[in-house]
Each structure stands twice: as structure tokens, then as C-alpha cells.
Design an enzyme around this catalytic site. Structure first.
Site: not given
Ligand code: UDX
Ligand code: ADP
Length: 456
Positions: A10, A12, A15, A161, A274, A344
Site C-alpha cells: 500500500g 498511499g 505507507g 502521523l 481518518c 478526502r
């Protein structure tokens, strides 16, 4: 010969930066990042990285092709790896049972199945993605259903993070959390993961817990932060009715050490990949475990967040004589926060869509997020994307500040005012700009949790 081969599945927002910093700090480990998305991997191998983060390009430039590699050879890299970090997306489910709340674990399970298929030796598998509590159990069952006699140790090592400060957060974390099984093999696996971080993180900042606590801590940390934002935003509504000023209230309240000054900024509401996802995940878990009161308590944090964006548009309408139909509105910022191109769950999306439903015409500027903004607004008419802030604001009836980019403070507002329709409105959804100065120029200025400064 590398000390160990680390693989991250991953490539993104989590990662990519995490592995870049691990490679930078641990030159004797070989770090590879794989993804099913070829164009993403190509971008990581190019000069135009797929993720914008201050400082990231420099770290990647130092390590790429030294001990940091990007590849789509998932089978080959799984075989080679000693430690596999799983950092695939775990969005909220949009279909079937638990839709709208539960985490969609299909990408995680597919990854686990790839690991089983290609591994030919024992591995440590590290959960990096945010996951519901007890996912490690499901992961373990999928991994151990293999008939090859290979053993996998599962470790939870959630990432804390924040975007925009990812590199600084990774280089100097408040804490690194490592959860594992309470067995000798589990402890050994945790030590191996800890050894990576010990290259640059002081040992007292590395916390080890049981695996379920580690999984839950990630959800709880985000829920507590999001709850703080919703709490402050709820009070901002009361400030607007009573003449109190939210920045004065939070500055004074935050001076109490027990409360703390950070993360008390009122605004359009929280965005990002998140907060909403993790709270809904928590809500789902509480419902699943028969705790409806606890679930309802946390769900309110998300509802209040949606209300804040809606309230902002209602305030705009009220100020602009109850109609924005055919009015031109310049939107400064579309990213969910400053210093990122990520949109997002950005509150700008909700605000823009509501304004378009009111038949306004939008001119959007963002220094880093325009490409993502275009994707978010596909299918909508009367929306323009501008490469220059002055183009976006020329001749508009109103300006919306949707993201707290510091560069918006330095625009020439006299020039902007001169080119605008009158009366000229600014709706500062981040309480970012200098209200007094703008009012003196001639603007009518509305903030969050503040008395508007108007010429009427
Ligand atoms: C968050 C967590 O901070 C991080 O630890 C976790 O790993 C991932 O989720 P992120 O979403 O990248 O990080 O950004 P964050 O700085 O937490 O901001 C989230 C949202 O809250 C943004 O939309 C931001 O504008 C908003 N926010 C934050 C406020 O409205 N007020 C504040 O005081 C702080
Ligand atoms: P995050 O913000 O959690 O990092 P992103 O969506 O930015 O989430 O990144 C997740 C990445 O995981 C995407 O690039 C996606 O292509 C990748 N991915 C999803 N499933 C798999 C898989 N089975 N194997 C490899 N990569 C995957």
C-alpha cells in the site's frame, strides 16, 4: 547485505511517507513499497510524487534506489520480506451489512491472501492501516489457513502521523505504539518491530501493549481529537448567538493545563480520511458489542460535524439576502486542511455542493488540491477550477475561505475588493484572515463563532 527486508503493501498517504522515513533512518534495512496501482508506483519513482507532504520529496530523493524501492512485483517482494507492513485502504463500507459505519476490510483480506499465496518462509505481519479491534484475529486466521507450515506473527503498529506534518511527526513522534500477542513469539516480533524505530526514536517513547489495546488506541486517539473539534464547533454556534468570541473562549479555556491549548480551533468541521471513518468504526463496534448508549454518544461527534458545514451555508444565505442563485462565489481552498493536496472528507466538498444546490456559480482555487477537487466535483455544473487565486476571486459576490492555507493571508485584498461585486462578502470558514483590516477595506466579514463585521 541488508539487515532485514521490510516490505510495505500500500503506497498511499500512510505507507509512502512512513516507509520513506524508515528507509532514511535505517540505512541497513532494505525497504520496498508495493501497490496494485501501477501509476501510483510510477509516480513514486518519478519527480512528481503522488502525495504532497512538506519535506517528503527530500527524504525520498536521499533514499530512493539506495535502500528504498517502489515496485508492483508483489509476489517477489512478499517472498523476499522479513517484516511486512500492511498499509492498504480501509474505507467505510458503502454496501451491505454495516454500510456507512463498518470498515470495509476487503483490501486487507485480499492482501492477507496474497501474503499466504506467495510467502515461502515465516514473516512478521504488521497492521499499519487503521482497523477495527480484533482484526488481528481475522488476519491471523486467514494467514494460518495455509497448508505450507509457514508461521506468521501479527503485530499492530498504528500510525499517528497527521497529513501536512507527516515527516516531522514521523521523525519525532510523541509515541510509537506496538501491540502484539502475549506469547514468547509475539514478544519477539514486537522487539523486531521496536528495533526498527529504536534507530531514531528514544526508547521511552516506544509503548508496547497487548494487540487489542493497540488496535483500539488508534480509534480512540482519533475519536478524542475529533470530539474536541466538534465540542469547540458546537460552542461556536452558541458564540454567534450570544456575542462571545470562540477564539477568546478557547484561548482562555486552553490555558488550563488539563485542557491544553492545541486542537481547539473552530472551523468548518474536521475532514481527512481518518476522523469520520474511525468514529463510525467505533460506533459500529459499540453497537456490535451491545453498547447502544456509547455508540450514540460517539455518533453525535460526526453529526455535529455535518451540522457545522450546513450551518455555515445557512449563515451565508442569511447574510446574502436569502439567495445565492446565479451569484458568483470564489472558494479559497479545497484541501481538508493546509499543507496537503488531500481532499478526502474535506468540509469544502459539503459546502460547495450545498452552494451549487442553491444555484450559485463557484470558482475554486487551491495551491495543491485542484486535481482532487476536480474529481470530487465531477457531475456538477457551474463550477470552475482556477490556477490563480486572483482569477478565482475576480468579479465574485462573495469569498469563502474553506482551508487554512497561510498563503491566503498574504493576498492583496484591496485589489480583490476593487474587482468584486458590492456589497462584498467574505465568509471565513477557518477564522484565518485579519477581520479588522478587511472590514476597513470595505468587506462584510463573517467568521465562525464570531460577531460578523458588517457595513449594514
Ligand atoms: C488525524 C490525526 O491527527 C492523526 O494522528 C491520525 O494519524 C490521522 O488523523 P489528519 O486527519 O491528517 O490527522 O489531520 P488533523 O491535523 O488531525 O486534522 C483533521 C481535521 O480537523 C482537519 O480537517 C482540520 O482542519 C480539523 N481541525 C483540526 C480543526 O477543525 N480544528 C483543530 O483545532 C484541529
Ligand atoms: P491511506 O491514507 O490509508 O494510506 P490510501 O488510499 O492513500 O490510504 O493508500 C492505500 C493504497 O493501498 C492505495 O494506493 C491502494 O492502491 C493500495 N492497495 C489496496 N489494496 C491493495 C492490495 N491488495 N495490494 C497492494 N496494494 C493495495
Amino acid at each position: 547485505m541488508a539487515k532485514k527486508n521490510i516490505l510495505c503493501i500500500g503506497a498511499g498517504y500512510v505507507g509512502g511517507p512512513t516507509m520513506a522515513v524508515i528507509a532514511d533512518k535505517c540505512p541497513d534495512y532494505r525497504v520496498t513499497v508495493v501497490d496494485i496501482n501501477q501509476s501510483r508506483i510510477d509516480a513514486w519513482n518519478s519527480d512528481k510524487l503522488p502525495v504532497f507532504e512538506p519535506g517528503l520529496a527530500e527524504v525520498v530523493a536521499r533514499c530512493r534506489n539506495r535502500n528504498l524501492f517502489y515496485s508492483t512485483d508483489i509476489p517477489g517482494e512478499i517472498k523476499r520480506a522479513d517484516i511486512i507492513f500492511v498499509s492498504v485502504n480501509t474505507p467505510t463500507k458503502t454496501f451491505g451489512y454495516g454500510a456507512g459505519k463498518a470498515a470495509d476490510l476487503q483490501f486487507l483480506e485480499k492482501t492477507a491472501r496474497s501474503i499466504v499465496e506467495y510467502a515461502d518462509s515465516d514473516k512478521i505481519v504488521v497492521e499499519k492501516s487503521t482497523l477495527p479491534v480484533r482484526t488481528a484475529q481475522a488476519l491471523s486466521r486467514v494467514l494460518h489457513a495455509n497448508t505450507k507450515g509457514i508461521h506468521f506473527q501479527i503485530v499492530s503498529n498504528p500510525e499517528f502521523l497527521a497529513e501536512g506534518t507527516a515527516i516531522a511527526d514521523l521523525e519525532s513522534p510523541d509515541r510509537v505504539l506496538i501491540g502484539g500477542m502475549e506469547t514468547p513469539e509475539g514478544r519477539k516480533a514486537m522487539e523486531e518491530v521496536s528495533a526498527i524505530y529504536e534507530n531514531w526514536v528514544p526508547k521511552e517513547r516506544i509503548i508496547t501493549t497487548n494487540i487489542w489495546s493497540s488496535e483500539l488506541t488508534k480509534l480512540v486517539s482519533n475519536a478524542l481529537l475529533a470530539q474536541r473539534v466538534s465540542s469547540v464547533n458546537s460552542i461556536s454556534a452558541l458564540c454567534e448567538r450570544t456575542g462571545a468570541d470562540i477564539d477568546q473562549v478557547t484561548a482562555a479555556a486552553g490555558r488550563d493545563k488539563r485542557i491544553g491549548a492545541r486542537f481547539l480551533k473552530a472551523g468548518l468541521g474536521f475532514g481527512g480520511s481518518c476522523f469520520k471513518k474511525d468514529i463510525l468504526n467505533l460506533v459500529y463496534l459499540c453497537e456490535h458489542y451491545g453498547l447502544p448508549e456509547v455508540a450514540a454518544y460517539w455518533e453525535e461527534v460526526v453529526k455535529l460535524n455535518d451540522y457545522q458545514a450546513k450551518r455555515f451555508v445557512e449563515n451565508m444565505l442569511g447574510a446574502m439576502f436569502n439567495t445565492v442563485a446565479d451569484k458568483r462565489i470564489g472558494v479559497l481552498g479545497f484541501a481538508f486542511k493546509a499543507d496537503t493536496g488531500d481532499t478526502r472528507e474535506s468540509p469544502a466538498i459539503a459546502v460547495c455542493r450545498q452552494l451549487l444546490e442553491e444555484h450559485a456559480e463557484l470558482f475554486i482555487y487551491d495551491p495543491k488540491a485542484l486535481e482532487n477537487a476536480k474529481q470530487d466535483m465531477i457531475g456538477y455544473q457551474k463550477v470552475h477550477f482556477c490556477e490563480d487565486p486572483y482569477d478565482a476571486l475576480k468579479g465574485v459576490h462573495a469569498i469563502v475561505v474553506a482551508t487554512d492555507w497561510q498563503c491566503f493571508k498574504d493576498l492583496d485584498y484591496q485589489k480583490i475588493f476593487d474587482d468584486m461585486e458590492k456589497p462584498a462578502f467574505i465568509f471565513d470558514g477557518r477564522n484565518l484572515l485579519d477581520r479588522k483590516k478587511l472590514f476597513e477595506i470595505g468587506f462584510n466579514i463573517y467568521g465562525i463563532g464570531k460577531k460578523p463585521l458588517t457595513k449594514f
